[in-house]
Design a protein around this motif. Structure first.
Motif, PDB file in Angstrom:
ATOM      1  N   VAL A  62      -4.392 -16.187  -6.054  1.00  0.00           N
ATOM      2  CA  VAL A  62      -3.066 -16.624  -6.087  1.00  0.00           C
ATOM      3  C   VAL A  62      -2.395 -15.357  -6.276  1.00  0.00           C
ATOM      4  CG1 VAL A  62      -1.102 -17.777  -6.948  1.00  0.00           C
ATOM      5  CG2 VAL A  62      -3.352 -18.946  -6.105  1.00  0.00           C
ATOM      6  N   GLY A  63      -2.752 -14.737  -7.248  1.00  0.00           N
ATOM      7  CA  GLY A  63      -1.844 -13.386  -8.084  1.00  0.00           C
ATOM      8  C   GLY A  63      -1.862 -12.309  -6.987  1.00  0.00           C
ATOM      9  N   GLY A  64      -3.427 -12.244  -6.248  1.00  0.00           N
ATOM     10  CA  GLY A  64      -3.551 -11.255  -5.437  1.00  0.00           C
ATOM     11  C   GLY A  64      -2.741 -11.158  -4.245  1.00  0.00           C
ATOM     12  N   ILE A  65      -2.534 -12.418  -3.734  1.00  0.00           N
ATOM     13  CA  ILE A  65      -1.518 -12.674  -2.594  1.00  0.00           C
ATOM     14  C   ILE A  65      -0.261 -12.057  -2.960  1.00  0.00           C
ATOM     15  CG2 ILE A  65      -0.509 -14.482  -1.035  1.00  0.00           C
ATOM     16  CD1 ILE A  65      -3.280 -15.951  -1.144  1.00  0.00           C
ATOM     17  N   GLY A  66       0.181 -12.699  -4.056  1.00  0.00           N
ATOM     18  CA  GLY A  66       1.623 -12.334  -4.550  1.00  0.00           C
ATOM     19  C   GLY A  66       1.610 -10.853  -4.529  1.00  0.00           C
ATOM     20  N   LEU A  67       0.860  -9.951  -4.929  1.00  0.00           N
ATOM     21  CA  LEU A  67       0.901  -8.690  -5.226  1.00  0.00           C
ATOM     22  C   LEU A  67       0.669  -7.823  -3.822  1.00  0.00           C
ATOM     23  CD1 LEU A  67       1.259  -6.582  -7.277  1.00  0.00           C
ATOM     24  CD2 LEU A  67      -0.992  -5.993  -7.658  1.00  0.00           C
ATOM     25  N   THR A  68      -0.278  -8.470  -2.913  1.00  0.00           N
ATOM     26  CA  THR A  68      -0.377  -7.789  -1.729  1.00  0.00           C
ATOM     27  C   THR A  68       1.038  -8.031  -0.663  1.00  0.00           C
ATOM     28  OG1 THR A  68      -2.193  -7.215  -0.450  1.00  0.00           O
ATOM     29  CG2 THR A  68      -1.225  -9.348  -0.173  1.00  0.00           C
ATOM     30  N   LEU A  69       1.685  -9.043  -1.114  1.00  0.00           N
ATOM     31  CA  LEU A  69       2.998  -9.090  -0.201  1.00  0.00           C
ATOM     32  C   LEU A  69       3.918  -8.004  -0.806  1.00  0.00           C
ATOM     33  CD1 LEU A  69       3.674 -12.821  -0.277  1.00  0.00           C
ATOM     34  CD2 LEU A  69       2.723 -11.546   1.484  1.00  0.00           C
ATOM     35  N   LEU A  70       3.813  -7.798  -2.220  1.00  0.00           N
ATOM     36  CA  LEU A  70       5.081  -6.744  -2.506  1.00  0.00           C
ATOM     37  C   LEU A  70       4.546  -5.395  -2.247  1.00  0.00           C
ATOM     38  CD1 LEU A  70       7.325  -6.677  -4.309  1.00  0.00           C
ATOM     39  CD2 LEU A  70       5.822  -6.213  -6.282  1.00  0.00           C
ATOM     40  N   VAL A  71       3.206  -5.071  -2.589  1.00  0.00           N
ATOM     41  CA  VAL A  71       2.749  -3.606  -2.535  1.00  0.00           C
ATOM     42  C   VAL A  71       2.573  -3.278  -0.984  1.00  0.00           C
ATOM     43  CG1 VAL A  71       0.923  -2.072  -3.108  1.00  0.00           C
ATOM     44  CG2 VAL A  71       1.687  -3.727  -4.793  1.00  0.00           C
ATOM     45  N   GLY A  72       1.897  -4.057  -0.360  1.00  0.00           N
ATOM     46  CA  GLY A  72       1.348  -3.943   1.171  1.00  0.00           C
ATOM     47  C   GLY A  72       2.376  -4.194   1.978  1.00  0.00           C
ATOM     48  N   GLN A  73       3.137  -5.173   2.009  1.00  0.00           N
ATOM     49  CA  GLN A  73       3.904  -5.405   3.084  1.00  0.00           C
ATOM     50  C   GLN A  73       5.310  -5.019   2.840  1.00  0.00           C
ATOM     51  OE1 GLN A  73       3.750  -7.372   5.868  1.00  0.00           O
ATOM     52  NE2 GLN A  73       1.562  -7.699   5.689  1.00  0.00           N
ATOM     53  N   ALA A  74       5.983  -5.097   1.503  1.00  0.00           N
ATOM     54  CA  ALA A  74       7.129  -4.536   1.155  1.00  0.00           C
ATOM     55  C   ALA A  74       7.304  -3.185   0.794  1.00  0.00           C
ATOM     56  CB  ALA A  74       7.951  -5.544   0.120  1.00  0.00           C
ATOM     57  N   GLY A  75       6.046  -2.489   0.443  1.00  0.00           N
ATOM     58  CA  GLY A  75       5.824  -1.334   0.016  1.00  0.00           C
ATOM     59  C   GLY A  75       6.595  -0.675  -1.650  1.00  0.00           C
ATOM     60  N   GLN A  76       6.231  -1.675  -2.166  1.00  0.00           N
ATOM     61  CA  GLN A  76       6.766  -1.610  -3.674  1.00  0.00           C
ATOM     62  C   GLN A  76       5.549  -1.620  -4.673  1.00  0.00           C
ATOM     63  OE1 GLN A  76      10.150  -4.685  -3.132  1.00  0.00           O
ATOM     64  NE2 GLN A  76      10.834  -3.484  -4.905  1.00  0.00           N
ATOM     65  N   LEU A  77       5.320  -0.622  -5.242  1.00  0.00           N
ATOM     66  CA  LEU A  77       4.340  -0.552  -6.301  1.00  0.00           C
ATOM     67  C   LEU A  77       4.541  -1.123  -7.564  1.00  0.00           C
ATOM     68  CD1 LEU A  77       1.376   0.393  -6.956  1.00  0.00           C
ATOM     69  CD2 LEU A  77       2.425   2.533  -7.739  1.00  0.00           C
ATOM     70  N   SER A  78       3.961  -2.020  -7.899  1.00  0.00           N
ATOM     71  CA  SER A  78       4.031  -2.901  -9.156  1.00  0.00           C
ATOM     72  C   SER A  78       2.913  -3.060 -10.071  1.00  0.00           C
ATOM     73  CB  SER A  78       4.799  -4.217  -8.942  1.00  0.00           C
ATOM     74  OG  SER A  78       4.857  -5.147  -9.969  1.00  0.00           O
ATOM     75  N   LEU A  79       2.918  -2.814 -11.505  1.00  0.00           N
ATOM     76  CA  LEU A  79       1.820  -3.045 -12.123  1.00  0.00           C
ATOM     77  C   LEU A  79       2.288  -3.969 -13.157  1.00  0.00           C
ATOM     78  CD1 LEU A  79       0.961   0.807 -12.822  1.00  0.00           C
ATOM     79  CD2 LEU A  79      -0.538  -0.893 -11.943  1.00  0.00           C
ATOM     80  N   ALA A  80       3.482  -4.870 -12.837  1.00  0.00           N
ATOM     81  CA  ALA A  80       3.971  -5.768 -13.961  1.00  0.00           C
ATOM     82  C   ALA A  80       3.225  -7.093 -13.840  1.00  0.00           C
ATOM     83  CB  ALA A  80       5.477  -5.724 -13.710  1.00  0.00           C
ATOM     84  N   HIS A  81       2.479  -7.372 -12.836  1.00  0.00           N
ATOM     85  CA  HIS A  81       1.749  -8.707 -12.524  1.00  0.00           C
ATOM     86  C   HIS A  81       1.249  -9.364 -14.016  1.00  0.00           C
ATOM     87  CE1 HIS A  81       1.848 -10.331  -8.797  1.00  0.00           C
ATOM     88  NE2 HIS A  81       0.432 -10.581  -8.694  1.00  0.00           N
ATOM     89  N   PRO A  82       0.607  -8.638 -14.735  1.00  0.00           N
ATOM     90  CA  PRO A  82       0.114  -9.422 -15.932  1.00  0.00           C
ATOM     91  C   PRO A  82       1.276  -9.947 -16.777  1.00  0.00           C
ATOM     92  CG  PRO A  82      -0.741  -7.397 -15.732  1.00  0.00           C
ATOM     93  CD  PRO A  82       0.262  -7.178 -14.937  1.00  0.00           C
ATOM     94  N   PHE A  83       2.314  -9.355 -16.843  1.00  0.00           N
ATOM     95  CA  PHE A  83       3.766  -9.792 -17.714  1.00  0.00           C
ATOM     96  C   PHE A  83       4.006 -11.041 -16.870  1.00  0.00           C
ATOM     97  CE2 PHE A  83       8.413  -9.977 -17.375  1.00  0.00           C
ATOM     98  CZ  PHE A  83       8.501 -10.282 -18.616  1.00  0.00           C
TER      99      PHE A  83
END
Lengths: 384, 266
Positions: A62-83
């Motif tokens: 679930v978390g990975g899907i959320g991040l792959t949408l942001l990083v992979g699809q929308a092109g925004q690198l985020s390391l804030a997921h744990p927050f």
């Protein structure tokens, strides 16, 4: 003016494309996989520890899907997921918490389902609040800026003890309930094929519903208008603007949605651990930098922007870690001094770290690209 | 040139009204005014650094002019945020193909339908708009067919030859159902045959759709062959504006081009 744009096509009308042939192999494989997932509590039987590993993989999914949408699809690198995981976990505990059961802590006593939805919405809104930063920065700069949120989470988690319960004891998350059906151990318990469906089995099904829902939503979004606007913003902002995409809004939206997915993963983490407890330091813990890196590894191993890839990444990264921990607890792995203090967590970090290196070197498309290559052998080739 | 085509409904004139654009101390455009009449192919030319691209970016909203304004009919474009232009019927292609390389042709051209459709994360995730989506996909296939790229709908753009990708870029601009099509150097990077084909395509799409086309171009053969009207810029100033034959014999234009190397341009 708007009525002019839907006018009849001027060119010669051509026949509408024939409906796509169904790919029966794919459908059969999907059905088998879902059956396997549904039957997993029966397959594991009394070995609940294996089921816990599988549950943990779903959190990573679930978390990975959320991040792959942001990083992979929308092109925004985020390391804030744990927050956002932390915000989700704490929000659930606060919203659903019963003040009578946990004196001295804030609890609003909402029904658990409402609390889950509330926690997801709160995470989305917190993500939206970060949008002014996310919209102005790109690439590694955004990554570093987003990393600050992890530190903010660490500090808030430790200082807002009224909400989080503090680092020493934390607070128990309220039991999830759905229309009076509690996701906890009861007597007598319903059984399927002789296996009692107790707390962990019930949580498995709950997590499965969450993960399948997340998967379904993400796939649908990627193939629709919003997904196209994400990719347009990722690849060329000027072109996206010329096509009518409001770049700032799409960026903010992507961050919001990704944060909401992370919030759900946070709720799942709380239920899985049966505890909401802020981290003691920034390096170890469930909401730490290590988790930020783990999620990034999930996304890279799976292939940037690929939802099925995120599932594979979660199996590699989250699955291995719990697998090694299981080995340590059940079979005494890593107990010998010869391992030199190599713990399950560190070993899994080595393994997925190596996987990231291999992916970057040999298949930058990740598991998704490997999967595409494999499936193209089994499906009739389209004429180009 | 060609006889006047039937205009698409709502096609109005584009008026560039006394536009000045300054970057710090540099004046990129100096009081430029011209009008793109409805249903014409209008070319914007000039030697390198003349301000063609700046002018183009002002029209498409990427730059905000220091003075002056751009109108599409009654609507003042320069007051709007740039992403609103597509919905008003301004479609634009890019000089260096600005497509998503990893996505298919179909996916890229569908982006052009953005301003004609609605829907966010939830409606997409729940597949609520799949029926209208199919309608738009059918239209995208028609547009791709018109530009001769229908056989490549499922190819990723990165797998296409440059000339084909260039046509996909134009297909995407057309997918906005524009009343004004802005083409930024449609022939840049194309060989002789492809350039000739592009010239035919531009004339055809204007005739078939009845829309206005404004193009920036270096290739004089292409410009003089298809343009109904030509505007010439030099050092940010408008030095000529008229039909191609008129402009070609204009002494100011000849000297502007001779100064920068007329051999290259012809």
């Amino acid at each position: 003016m708007s009525d002019t744009i839907t006018e009849a096509p001027p060119s010669v009308p051509r026949p509408v494309a024939a409906p796509k042939k169904r790919n029966w192999i794919k459908i059969a494989a999907t059905v088998l996989l879902v059956l396997f997932l549904v039957a997993l509590p029966i397959l594991t039987g009394s070995q609940v520890a294996y089921l816990k590993v599988a549950q943990y993989i779903l959190i990573g999914t679930v978390g990975g899907i959320g991040l792959t949408l942001l990083v992979g699809q929308a092109g925004q690198l985020s390391l804030a997921h744990p927050f956002f995981l932390l915000v989700g976990a704490v929000s659930y505990a606060v919203l659903a918490g019963d003040p009578a059961e946990s004196p001295g802590l804030v609890g609003l006593g909402f029904p658990p389902l409402l609390a889950v939805i509330g926690a997801v919405v709160i995470c989305g809104l917190v993500g939206l609040a970060f949008a002014p930063v996310a919209g102005r920065l790109r690439g590694i700069y955004l990554g570093v800026a987003s990393l600050s949120l992890v530190f903010l989470g660490l500090w808030l988690g430790q200082s807002l003890e009224l909400f989080t319960g503090g680092t020493s004891s934390g607070r128990p998350p309220p039991t999830f309930e759905l229309f009076g059906f509690a996701f906890s151990t009861t007597t007598p318990a319903p059984t399927i094929a002789g296996v009692p469906i107790q707390k962990q089995q019930r949580l498995w099904y709950l997590f499965l519903v969450f993960a399948l829902g997340a998967y379904f939503l993400a796939r649908g979004a990627i193939n629709s208008r919003i997904g196209r606007s994400w990719r347009a913003v990722r690849d060329n902002e000027a072109a996206a603007t010329a096509m009518g995409v409001n770049v700032a809004r799409v960026k903010a939206g992507a961050f919001t949605i990704s944060s909401a997915f992370a919030g759900l993963a946070g709720v799942m983490t709380a239920l899985w651990l049966d505890l909401v407890k802020p981290d003691e330091n920034e390096f170890t813990g469930n909401y730490s930098l290590t988790v930020a890196i783990a999620f990034l590894a999930i996304v890279i191993i799976g292939g940037l922007g690929s939802v099925p890839g995120a599932v594979v990444g979660a199996i590699v990264v989250y699955g291995l870690q719990q697998f090694f921990l299981l080995g340590a607890n059940q079979f005494g792995w890593f107990a010998d001094a010869q391992f030199g203090g190599l713990s399950a967590v560190i070993l899994s970090a080595f393994v997925y770290g190596a996987a990231v290196v291999l992916v970057v070197l040999f298949e930058p498309g990740g598991a998704a690209a490997i999967g595409r290559r494999l499936t193209s052998r089994f499906t009739p080739r389209k004429e180009r | 040139m060609t006889s006047a085509p039937t205009l698409r409904e709502g096609v109005v004139d584009l008026v560039v009204d006394d536009v000045t654009l300054r970057f710090g101390g540099i004046t990129a455009l100096d009081g430029v005014s011209f009008t793109v009449a409805p249903g014409t192919v209008h070319a914007l030319i000039g030697p390198n650094g003349a301000g063609k691209s700046s002018c183009f970016n002002v029209i498409s909203g990427l730059y905000r002019p220091t003075e002056g304004r751009v109108r599409l009919g009654e609507q003042v474009l320069t007051d709007l945020r740039p992403h609103r232009l597509a919905a008003l019927g301004v479609g634009r292609s890019f000089q260096n193909i600005a497509l998503s390389p990893g996505s298919t042709v179909r996916d890229n051209v569908m982006l052009g339908r953005h301003s004609l459709t609605r829907g966010g994360f939830l409606s997409g995730g729940l597949r609520l708009g799949s029926k209208t989506e199919r309608k738009h996909l059918a239209r995208v296939e028609e547009i791709c067919d018109f530009l001769g790229v229908a056989d490549r709908l499922d190819s990723p753009v990165s797998a296409l030859p440059y000339g084909v990708a260039k046509r996909v870029d134009i297909a995407r601009a057309l997918a906005c159902e524009p009343i004004l099509l802005l083409l930024d150097e449609p022939a840049a990077g194309l060989d002789g045959t492809e350039t000739a084909e592009m010239a035919v395509t531009i004339s055809e799409l204007r005739d078939a759709l009845g829309i206005s086309v404004l193009l920036v171009e270096h290739d004089m053969g292409l410009v003089m062959g298809i343009a109904d009207r030509v505007t010439v810029l030099d050092f940010g100033r408008l030095i000529a504006d008229g039909v191609p034959s008129e402009v070609q014999s204009d002494p100011a234009v000849i000297s502007a081009y001779l100064g920068v190397g007329a051999e290259e341009e012809n």
